[in-house]
Design a protein around this motif. Structure first.
Motif, PDB file in Angstrom:
ATOM      1  N   VAL A 242      26.416  88.269   5.116  1.00 48.15           N
ATOM      2  CA  VAL A 242      25.257  88.852   4.240  1.00 48.15           C
ATOM      3  C   VAL A 242      24.017  89.186   5.281  1.00 48.15           C
ATOM      4  O   VAL A 242      23.497  90.416   4.861  1.00 48.15           O
ATOM      5  CB  VAL A 242      24.885  87.689   3.584  1.00 48.15           C
ATOM      6  N   GLY A 243      23.644  88.655   6.476  1.00 46.77           N
ATOM      7  CA  GLY A 243      22.703  88.841   7.258  1.00 46.77           C
ATOM      8  C   GLY A 243      23.023  90.237   7.743  1.00 46.77           C
ATOM      9  O   GLY A 243      22.161  91.011   8.019  1.00 46.77           O
ATOM     10  N   ARG A 244      24.316  90.493   8.162  1.00 46.93           N
ATOM     11  CA  ARG A 244      24.385  91.806   8.634  1.00 46.93           C
ATOM     12  C   ARG A 244      24.324  92.922   7.858  1.00 46.93           C
ATOM     13  O   ARG A 244      23.741  94.109   8.076  1.00 46.93           O
ATOM     14  CB  ARG A 244      25.979  91.876   9.339  1.00 46.93           C
ATOM     15  N   LEU A 245      24.643  92.665   6.562  1.00 47.68           N
ATOM     16  CA  LEU A 245      24.302  93.765   5.503  1.00 47.68           C
ATOM     17  C   LEU A 245      22.971  93.997   5.351  1.00 47.68           C
ATOM     18  O   LEU A 245      22.519  95.211   5.080  1.00 47.68           O
ATOM     19  CB  LEU A 245      25.007  93.252   4.171  1.00 47.68           C
ATOM     20  N   GLN A 246      22.111  93.084   5.262  1.00 46.07           N
ATOM     21  CA  GLN A 246      20.491  93.064   5.236  1.00 46.07           C
ATOM     22  C   GLN A 246      20.038  93.946   6.461  1.00 46.07           C
ATOM     23  O   GLN A 246      19.329  94.950   6.085  1.00 46.07           O
ATOM     24  CB  GLN A 246      19.922  91.724   5.204  1.00 46.07           C
ATOM     25  N   THR A 247      20.318  93.756   7.695  1.00 45.86           N
ATOM     26  CA  THR A 247      20.031  94.294   8.748  1.00 45.86           C
ATOM     27  C   THR A 247      20.458  95.988   8.752  1.00 45.86           C
ATOM     28  O   THR A 247      19.752  96.739   9.179  1.00 45.86           O
ATOM     29  CB  THR A 247      20.526  93.787  10.083  1.00 45.86           C
ATOM     30  N   GLN A 248      21.885  96.132   8.172  1.00 46.86           N
ATOM     31  CA  GLN A 248      22.201  97.553   8.121  1.00 46.86           C
ATOM     32  C   GLN A 248      21.677  98.426   7.149  1.00 46.86           C
ATOM     33  O   GLN A 248      21.508  99.547   7.196  1.00 46.86           O
ATOM     34  CB  GLN A 248      23.769  97.411   8.188  1.00 46.86           C
ATOM     35  N   PHE A 249      21.734  97.845   5.889  1.00 43.35           N
ATOM     36  CA  PHE A 249      21.406  98.537   4.724  1.00 43.35           C
ATOM     37  C   PHE A 249      19.892  98.490   4.152  1.00 43.35           C
ATOM     38  O   PHE A 249      19.583  99.128   3.294  1.00 43.35           O
ATOM     39  CB  PHE A 249      22.437  98.251   3.610  1.00 43.35           C
ATOM     40  N   GLY A 250      19.129  97.525   4.763  1.00 43.44           N
ATOM     41  CA  GLY A 250      17.734  97.261   4.480  1.00 43.44           C
ATOM     42  C   GLY A 250      17.378  96.864   2.977  1.00 43.44           C
ATOM     43  O   GLY A 250      16.943  97.259   2.138  1.00 43.44           O
ATOM     44  N   ILE A 253      18.247  89.623   1.318  1.00 41.12           N
ATOM     45  CA  ILE A 253      19.395  88.612   0.931  1.00 41.12           C
ATOM     46  C   ILE A 253      19.406  88.292  -0.430  1.00 41.12           C
ATOM     47  O   ILE A 253      20.442  88.313  -1.103  1.00 41.12           O
ATOM     48  CB  ILE A 253      18.927  87.363   1.776  1.00 41.12           C
ATOM     49  N   ASP A 254      18.326  88.191  -1.264  1.00 46.78           N
ATOM     50  CA  ASP A 254      18.306  87.911  -2.598  1.00 46.78           C
ATOM     51  C   ASP A 254      18.980  89.048  -3.339  1.00 46.78           C
ATOM     52  O   ASP A 254      19.726  88.792  -4.338  1.00 46.78           O
ATOM     53  CB  ASP A 254      16.806  87.671  -2.910  1.00 46.78           C
ATOM     54  N   ALA A 255      18.594  90.171  -2.985  1.00 41.93           N
ATOM     55  CA  ALA A 255      19.087  91.337  -3.570  1.00 41.93           C
ATOM     56  C   ALA A 255      20.577  91.642  -3.293  1.00 41.93           C
ATOM     57  O   ALA A 255      21.138  92.017  -4.362  1.00 41.93           O
ATOM     58  CB  ALA A 255      18.393  92.536  -3.315  1.00 41.93           C
ATOM     59  N   ILE A 256      21.246  90.980  -2.284  1.00 42.58           N
ATOM     60  CA  ILE A 256      22.528  91.206  -1.901  1.00 42.58           C
ATOM     61  C   ILE A 256      23.464  90.128  -3.021  1.00 42.58           C
ATOM     62  O   ILE A 256      24.199  90.341  -3.428  1.00 42.58           O
ATOM     63  CB  ILE A 256      22.774  91.001  -0.286  1.00 42.58           C
ATOM     64  N   PHE A 257      22.739  88.893  -2.896  1.00 40.73           N
ATOM     65  CA  PHE A 257      23.371  87.907  -3.753  1.00 40.73           C
ATOM     66  C   PHE A 257      23.531  88.537  -5.375  1.00 40.73           C
ATOM     67  O   PHE A 257      24.282  88.130  -6.006  1.00 40.73           O
ATOM     68  CB  PHE A 257      22.428  86.517  -3.724  1.00 40.73           C
ATOM     69  N   HIS A 258      22.240  89.191  -5.577  1.00 41.82           N
ATOM     70  CA  HIS A 258      22.084  89.519  -7.033  1.00 41.82           C
ATOM     71  C   HIS A 258      23.032  90.674  -7.140  1.00 41.82           C
ATOM     72  O   HIS A 258      24.006  90.786  -8.340  1.00 41.82           O
ATOM     73  CB  HIS A 258      20.796  90.061  -7.400  1.00 41.82           C
TER      74      HIS A 258
END
Length: 335
Positions: A242-250, A253-258
């Motif tokens: 999940v952290g890698r997606l945050q760094t890559q896609f901007g 973390i909360d939004a990724i879980f949503h």
């Protein structure tokens, strides 16, 4: 804009301007003298010429606020006036440079009533703008390149953003300067969703907000990418992934879980468990709130136009300072 009462403004003028007179000026019952104008300008920290600028910006659609309930009516009014002032300066320098942007992107053939309709809108934008499915490097630059003016303001934490239309269909998106890069990106796209999607009349305001949230999430991290990374269904979430997606896609973390919950990749129980663990584990909560995106989200188009106009001799240094709201322009010339 300064959030002052009449009493507070009078005190700032050291009594040179009384509260009753300020009331008369506001009501248009009396005109201030030059001495009073100077005192007011000094007290408000505004350029003297500000009081003589013609009002050229009129909001043609009601402002859409993204805010918390705690944002006061006074703050709302101050923010609206500040936005009108900044939009006026923006349009003024565009007119000086002869580079006014047009926003004529039309998706009205898609009536949005559910998430599948939002996906159709996002797919059309990605196709028309040649974006592919990869990360979007700079949302502010992307939107400005397509005719949306972006403004950042100093605002309370309770204010996220807003979208207004000025003049003939000119969208202006406003962001809170203090927020993280991820939050600016998400908010900018949420507000763009309001401006570009034709919502069904049957939707409530809450439903429209939820669909604009979904639009922002789908633009930043598409469901296709999520399924490529996580598959159709997961029973365990690896936080480093999940952290890698945050760094890559901007995207936060909360939004990724949503996004994982919205796409039913993550079940409700696992989604809830993540937030329960956050509340029990301060380190996990701090990690989830940390900004890791390596790019930036700052609007430079407005200031670039001002500096270019100054360099080309279209405006004076004093005018540039007035438009920018500063007196700190520095430069090197051939002298």
């Amino acid at each position: 804009m300064k959030r002052l009462t009449m009493d507070e403004l009078s005190l700032r003028t050291n009594g040179e301007v009384s509260k009753p007179n300020i009331s008369k000026y506001e009501a248009g019952k009396m005109m201030p003298s030059s001495k009073v104008h100077i005192a007011l300008a000094k007290a408000l920290g505004m350029d003297f010429d500000y009081f003589f600028r013609p009002v050229t910006v009129h909001i043609t659609r009601p402002a859409d606020y993204r805010k918390k309930a705690k944002l006061s009516k006074g703050d709302e009014k101050a923010i609206t006036e500040e936005v009108k002032d900044k939009a006026e300066r923006y349009l003024e320098i565009e007119d000086t440079m002869g580079v006014s942007m047009k926003f004529d992107y039309d998706l009205s053939d898609i009536v949005v009533s559910n998430r599948n309709d939002v996906k159709r809108v996002v797919a059309r934008i990605r196709q028309d703008w040649h974006l592919g499915l990869g990360p979007l490097s700079n949302i502010i630059d992307l939107l400005e390149a397509h005719g949306v003016r972006m403004i950042e303001i100093e605002a309370p934490d309770e204010f996220d953003g807003m979208c207004i239309f000025v003049g003939e269909n000119k969208p202006v998106i406003v962001l809170n300067k203090h927020y993280t890069v991820e939050r600016k990106r998400y908010t900018g796209l949420h507000e763009f969703g309001h401006s570009v999607m034709r919502m069904s009349d049957s939707l409530s305001q809450k439903e429209k907000e939820e669909l604009c949230n979904y639009f922002a999430g789908e633009m930043l991290l598409s469901s296709d990418v999520l399924h490529q990374v996580f598959g159709k269904r997961i029973n365990k979430v690896f936080l480093n992934e999940v952290g890698r997606l945050q760094t890559q896609f901007g995207i936060s973390i909360d939004a990724i879980f949503h996004r994982l919950k919205d796409e039913r990749i993550l079940n409700d129980a696992l989604y809830t468990q993540f937030y329960i663990k956050q509340n029990l584990n301060p380190r996990l909560k701090a990690w989830a709130k940390t900004s890791t995106y390596l790019g930036e989200e700052t609007s430079y188009r407005f200031s670039r136009m001002v500096y270019r106009a100054l360099a080309e001799g279209l405006i004076s240094e004093e005018k540039a300072n007035e438009i920018l709201g500063t007196n700190e322009i520095s430069y090197i010339d051939n002298k």
